[in-house]
Design a protein around this motif. Structure first.
Motif, short mmCIF file in Angstrom:
data_model
loop_
_atom_site.label_atom_id
_atom_site.label_comp_id
_atom_site.label_asym_id
_atom_site.label_seq_id
_atom_site.Cartn_x
_atom_site.Cartn_y
_atom_site.Cartn_z
N ASP A 1 7.12 17.17 41.08
CA ASP A 1 7.67 15.98 40.41
C ASP A 1 7.30 14.72 41.19
OD1 ASP A 1 9.63 14.67 38.48
OD2 ASP A 1 10.55 14.16 40.40
N PHE A 2 7.38 14.77 42.50
CA PHE A 2 7.02 13.61 43.31
C PHE A 2 5.55 13.26 43.13
CE2 PHE A 2 5.09 12.04 47.23
CZ PHE A 2 5.81 10.88 47.43
N LEU A 3 4.67 14.26 43.20
CA LEU A 3 3.24 14.00 43.05
C LEU A 3 2.89 13.52 41.65
CD1 LEU A 3 1.81 17.06 45.06
CD2 LEU A 3 1.85 14.66 45.78
N ASP A 4 3.61 14.04 40.66
CA ASP A 4 3.34 13.62 39.29
C ASP A 4 3.68 12.14 39.12
OD1 ASP A 4 2.53 14.53 36.58
OD2 ASP A 4 4.55 13.85 36.05
N ARG A 5 4.81 11.71 39.66
CA ARG A 5 5.19 10.30 39.58
C ARG A 5 4.22 9.44 40.38
NH1 ARG A 5 9.60 9.70 42.14
NH2 ARG A 5 10.20 11.86 42.60
N LEU A 6 3.76 9.95 41.51
CA LEU A 6 2.79 9.22 42.32
C LEU A 6 1.49 9.02 41.56
CD1 LEU A 6 2.01 8.10 45.20
CD2 LEU A 6 1.09 10.39 45.64
N SER A 7 1.08 10.01 40.77
CA SER A 7 -0.20 9.93 40.06
C SER A 7 -0.26 8.77 39.08
CB SER A 7 -0.49 11.26 39.34
OG SER A 7 0.39 11.44 38.24
N PHE A 8 0.90 8.27 38.65
CA PHE A 8 0.93 7.13 37.73
C PHE A 8 0.88 5.80 38.48
CE2 PHE A 8 2.97 10.37 34.97
CZ PHE A 8 2.16 10.23 33.85
N LYS A 9 1.08 5.83 39.81
CA LYS A 9 1.15 4.58 40.58
C LYS A 9 -0.14 4.24 41.31
CE LYS A 9 4.63 5.48 43.27
NZ LYS A 9 5.68 5.21 44.28
N ILE A 10 -1.01 5.22 41.49
CA ILE A 10 -2.20 4.99 42.32
C ILE A 10 -3.15 4.01 41.64
CG2 ILE A 10 -2.04 7.22 43.48
CD1 ILE A 10 -4.08 8.32 41.57
N LYS A 11 -3.85 3.26 42.47
CA LYS A 11 -4.76 2.23 41.96
C LYS A 11 -6.22 2.66 42.08
CE LYS A 11 -1.66 -1.66 42.89
NZ LYS A 11 -0.48 -0.84 43.20
N HIS B 1 3.31 24.18 48.15
CA HIS B 1 2.11 23.42 47.78
C HIS B 1 1.15 24.24 46.93
CE1 HIS B 1 2.84 21.41 51.95
NE2 HIS B 1 3.66 20.94 51.03
N ARG B 2 1.31 25.54 46.96
CA ARG B 2 0.35 26.43 46.30
C ARG B 2 0.93 27.15 45.09
NH1 ARG B 2 -5.14 26.28 47.28
NH2 ARG B 2 -5.66 26.37 49.50
N GLY B 3 2.08 26.67 44.61
CA GLY B 3 2.75 27.34 43.51
C GLY B 3 2.03 27.19 42.18
N LYS B 4 2.48 27.96 41.22
CA LYS B 4 1.87 27.99 39.89
C LYS B 4 1.95 26.64 39.20
CE LYS B 4 2.21 30.32 35.40
NZ LYS B 4 2.96 31.35 34.61
N GLU C 1 -1.13 24.30 37.88
CA GLU C 1 -1.28 23.90 36.49
C GLU C 1 -1.42 22.39 36.33
OE1 GLU C 1 2.19 25.56 34.73
OE2 GLU C 1 1.32 27.58 34.50
N LEU C 2 -0.76 21.64 37.21
CA LEU C 2 -0.77 20.19 37.10
C LEU C 2 -1.98 19.53 37.76
CD1 LEU C 2 3.01 19.40 37.70
CD2 LEU C 2 1.74 19.09 35.57
N PHE D 1 -5.96 13.78 43.91
CA PHE D 1 -6.59 15.04 44.30
C PHE D 1 -5.86 15.62 45.51
CE2 PHE D 1 -9.68 12.29 42.34
CZ PHE D 1 -10.39 13.12 41.47
N LEU D 2 -5.75 16.94 45.54
CA LEU D 2 -5.15 17.65 46.67
C LEU D 2 -6.25 18.27 47.52
CD1 LEU D 2 -2.13 19.49 45.00
CD2 LEU D 2 -2.26 17.13 45.85
#
Length: 226
Positions: A125-135, A148-151, A155-156, A166-167
């Protein structure tokens, strides 16, 4: 008394011996028992160095992410005290503040704290919200923890990559490559004071205050301590 003086002299003699042969008194760090594959380690470190070069050239943003925790039962054996002052930490049921944080070499910090366990869902959830803020294209360096390695994160990842997030996973058993480890060490060993552990509220406030002050009031020179 003579015995104590002799022991003190012996200690100084031993210290002087080690200094003369080039040794230095430094903190001994903990390292995982396992060892990464030499081939994988070389490949990953080469890729990480390339990401560092791109970040240094201003082409991408590069963060290092990791989890840690602060506990009211933290081990604080020593602290400065004035004559007549009796600094103590009240005995109480332990409280644990969990942290997921990301930092770059310019002390930019993103993260969250929670009294609950840090799960893959919370990280996603944190990374998903971050993905909308990056420039611009942003890489987050992580270890291989299960959260970090979960399903869900797997998927996301394709969705995040379309947004420019990117991870990058470190080779196993390589925490020394993650500068977030330096952040946790300095946070616990320098920025948090013994008095901050006297209550849950004071510990939460001091921790969040320190993390919020990164890059504006508090700085880490990663070139020297990483």
């Amino acid at each position: 008394m003579a015995e104590s003086i002799w022991k003190g002299g012996e200690r100084k003699h031993v210290q002087g011996f080690f200094i003369r042969i080039g040794a230095r008194y430094r903190r001994i760090r903990k390292r995982p028992k396992g060892q990464p594959s030499p081939q994988l380690y070389a490949y990953k470190t080469e890729k990480l160095q390339e990401l560092e070069r791109q970040a240094n050239d201003g082409l991408i943003d590069l963060y290092y992410g990791d989890e840690s925790h602060i506990c009211t039962e933290g081990y604080v054996p020593y602290g400065w005290q004035f004559p007549g002052e009796n600094v103590h930490i009240p005995s109480q049921r332990g409280y644990r503040l969990n942290i997921f944080g990301m930092i770059d070499r310019n002390n930019r910090y993103e993260g969250f704290t929670t009294s609950e366990s840090i799960t893959a869902d919370k990280v996603a959830d944190f990374l998903d919200r971050l993905s909308f803020k990056i420039k611009r294209d942003t890489f987050v360096v992580l270890d291989n923890a299960s959260v970090h390695r979960g399903k869900l994160i797997a998927e996301l990842r394709p969705i995040w990559e379309k947004r420019g997030l990117f991870l990058f996973f470190l080779p196993p058993y390589s925490p020394h490559l993650n500068i977030a480890e330096t952040l946790w060490r300095i946070l616990k060993g320098k920025w948090l004071r013994p008095v901050d552990y006297t209550s849950t509220d004071s510990l939460m406030y001091a921790t969040n205050r320190a993390l919020a002050g990164l890059g504006s009031e508090l700085y880490i020179n990663f070139a020297h301590v990483a």
